[in-house]
Write an enzyme that holds these catalytic residues in place. Structure first.
Site, PDB file in Angstrom:
ATOM      1  N   GLU A 291      46.599  53.755  50.289  1.00 22.42           N
ATOM      2  CA  GLU A 291      46.961  52.774  51.318  1.00 22.42           C
ATOM      3  C   GLU A 291      47.594  53.459  52.527  1.00 22.42           C
ATOM      4  OE1 GLU A 291      47.470  48.971  48.342  1.00 22.42           O
ATOM      5  OE2 GLU A 291      49.243  50.139  48.861  1.00 22.42           O
TER       6      GLU A 291
ATOM      7  N   LYS B 104      38.449  51.565  40.865  1.00 20.02           N
ATOM      8  CA  LYS B 104      39.192  50.904  41.929  1.00 20.02           C
ATOM      9  C   LYS B 104      40.619  51.434  41.918  1.00 20.02           C
ATOM     10  CE  LYS B 104      41.743  47.797  41.925  1.00 20.02           C
ATOM     11  NZ  LYS B 104      43.253  47.640  42.009  1.00 20.02           N
TER      12      LYS B 104
ATOM     13  N   THR C 176      45.385  56.004  35.525  1.00 16.79           N
ATOM     14  CA  THR C 176      45.753  55.264  36.717  1.00 16.79           C
ATOM     15  C   THR C 176      44.583  54.407  37.147  1.00 16.79           C
ATOM     16  OG1 THR C 176      45.096  57.207  37.973  1.00 16.79           O
ATOM     17  CG2 THR C 176      47.426  56.920  37.605  1.00 16.79           C
TER      18      THR C 176
ATOM     19  N   ASN D  35      51.651  46.814  52.184  1.00 13.88           N
ATOM     20  CA  ASN D  35      52.444  46.336  51.067  1.00 13.88           C
ATOM     21  C   ASN D  35      53.496  45.307  51.444  1.00 13.88           C
ATOM     22  OD1 ASN D  35      51.628  47.778  48.464  1.00 13.88           O
ATOM     23  ND2 ASN D  35      51.579  49.397  50.001  1.00 13.88           N
TER      24      ASN D  35
ATOM     25  N   SER E 173      50.079  37.887  50.566  1.00 13.65           N
ATOM     26  CA  SER E 173      49.601  36.870  51.512  1.00 13.65           C
ATOM     27  C   SER E 173      48.082  36.869  51.584  1.00 13.65           C
ATOM     28  CB  SER E 173      50.184  37.106  52.883  1.00 13.65           C
ATOM     29  OG  SER E 173      49.786  38.359  53.383  1.00 13.65           O
TER      30      SER E 173
ATOM     31  N   THR F 242      40.595  45.539  44.967  1.00 14.42           N
ATOM     32  CA  THR F 242      41.592  44.604  45.512  1.00 14.42           C
ATOM     33  C   THR F 242      41.907  45.031  46.950  1.00 14.42           C
ATOM     34  OG1 THR F 242      43.303  45.874  44.345  1.00 14.42           O
ATOM     35  CG2 THR F 242      42.583  43.822  43.335  1.00 14.42           C
TER      36      THR F 242
END
Length: 408
Positions: free
Chosen positions: A280, A182, A193, A403, A408, A156
């Site tokens: 991230e 992933k 996780t 985040n 969007s 993702t």
């Protein structure tokens, strides 16, 4: 959302074909993106399966069903949907999963319970049944693909495909173990996780495979964290097709069991580290080693307290050797600790020993260590023999950027 490749990314490995495992991908178009987003893994009849799942109190239907299915110990197929987690979607979400299970089972002529489904993405949006049906139909007849294509398809916010490989000798037979995973955000250890899938041609009885995965998970997937948030969809499945042809392994004293277990742990650890490397906004990979705790579990809890601390993570991001923040994180962990026995080091350089700053402490080598992208923090509690290592990444503004715009 187009994200730059993580600076900590590693090249995708050369994972050999594994007998009894066929990979296919298709476009279900769960989101407005120009990419495959549905993965279909077909497994040979008689494949053993083991799994670990999130302990979130708000799991997806995929997780609820998977927990029951894995008890039977056999799998014929795995479907992974990317872009929609199908979590917190009530009966509509469950109906979508059951539809996929029935569709694949009818195609393979197997029991529905042998078809495992995972979904990842936005929470609270039911998986569209029409898109799922069309996507599965396309996947069932698609040309087989390689490991990297499958790894990209399950992602993702991942910025690179994640895979790992190891081999082991069971008697005179070489067995292969390959896995894909992933995960990038909403990563915190709680049984499992992310979404991870490990495959081998070894012959392993389901009960023993589950025992191995439970033990290995505790040392790998459950020892990583990016942001302290546990997903509603976390799943790790291990599948053994038995196609290598050796006598099945059913206990630790069977020939080759130790070698197989070590190789399986190697693959799982590689995969776990890759998730942290793609955290991230991450710029630094951090290992936190805790020793001298009253137990291994206590050491793990303390390590995670450090690894989940925004103050520790931002200090590392800024190259600040602020060991006082590590003291803070040890103290808040809720585990036995003694201020006057605590020692802390960065990159092998002790900043504090037994509750005191090191005499003539020179911060220069520590600062040089923090300039790199691989950071080591060592904590000695001084109370016992317990030890654990956990892995995390730094916390940068990139995490906020990703985040703040996730939907969007």
């Amino acid at each position: 959302m187009d994200l730059p490749r993580s600076p900590l990314a590693l090249p995708f490995p050369d994972i050999p074909a594994i007998d009894g495992v066929t990979l296919r991908v298709a476009r279900a178009r769960y989101k407005e993106w120009d990419r495959a987003d549905l993965t279909y893994v077909e497994l040979a009849e008689g494949t053993s399966v083991a799994g670990v799942f999130t302990r979130s109190a708000c799991p997806s239907s995929e997780v609820e069903l998977g927990r029951e299915q894995v008890k039977e110990g056999r799998a014929r197929a795995i479907i992974v949907n990317a872009g929609n987690s199908n979590a917190f979607t009530g009966y509509r979400g469950r109906e979508a999963v059951e539809q996929i299970m029935a569709q694949v089972a009818d195609h393979l002529g197997c029991a529905r319970e042998q078809v495992f489904v995972s979904s990842t993405g936005v929470i609270g949006v039911p998986l569209p049944k029409d898109k799922a049906r069309a996507g599965v139909e396309a996947a069932l007849t698609a040309e087989p693909c390689g490991w990297e294509d499958a790894a990209n398809t399950i992602g993702t916010t991942d910025t690179f495909a994640k895979g790992a490989h190891a081999s082991a000798m069971i008697g005179d037979t070489r067995v292969e173990i390959g896995g894909i995973i992933k995960g990038s955000g909403m990563i915190a250890p709680d049984m499992a996780t992310m979404l991870g899938y490990v495959f081998t041609d070894a012959a392993v009885e389901p009960a023993f495979l589950q025992t191995l995965l439970d033990r290995i998970n505790a040392q790998t997937f459950s020892c990583i964290t990016v942001d302290g948030d546990t997903s509603t969809s976390d799943t790790v499945l291990a599948c053994a097709t038995g196609k290598a042809g050796h006598a099945p392994i059913s206990a630790f004293d069977d020939p080759g069991a130790d070698a197989f277990a070590a190789a399986l742990e190697d693959v799982c650890r590689q995969l776990a580290h890759l998730v942290v490397r793609d955290g991230e906004g991450a710029r630094k990979f951090i290992g936190v080693s805790v020793s001298g705790a009253v137990s291994d579990e206590s050491a793990r809890t303390i390590g995670l307290s450090i690894a989940n601390s925004p103050l520790v993570k931002t200090a590392i991001a800024g190259g600040d050797a602020n060991w006082g923040r590590v003291v803070m994180a040890v103290g808040k962990a809720g585990e036995p600790a003694d201020r006057d026995k605590l020692s802390i080091a960065f990159g092998g350089h002790w900043a504090a020993r037994e509750g005191q700053p090191v005499a003539d402490y020179d911060e220069a080598p520590v600062a040089r260590h923090l300039e790199g992208d691989a950071i080591d923090i060592a904590v000695e509690i001084g109370l016992g023999e317990g030890r654990a290592t956990v892995w995390t990444c730094d916390l940068t503004h990139g995490y906020i950027d990703i985040n703040a715009d996730y939907r969007s």
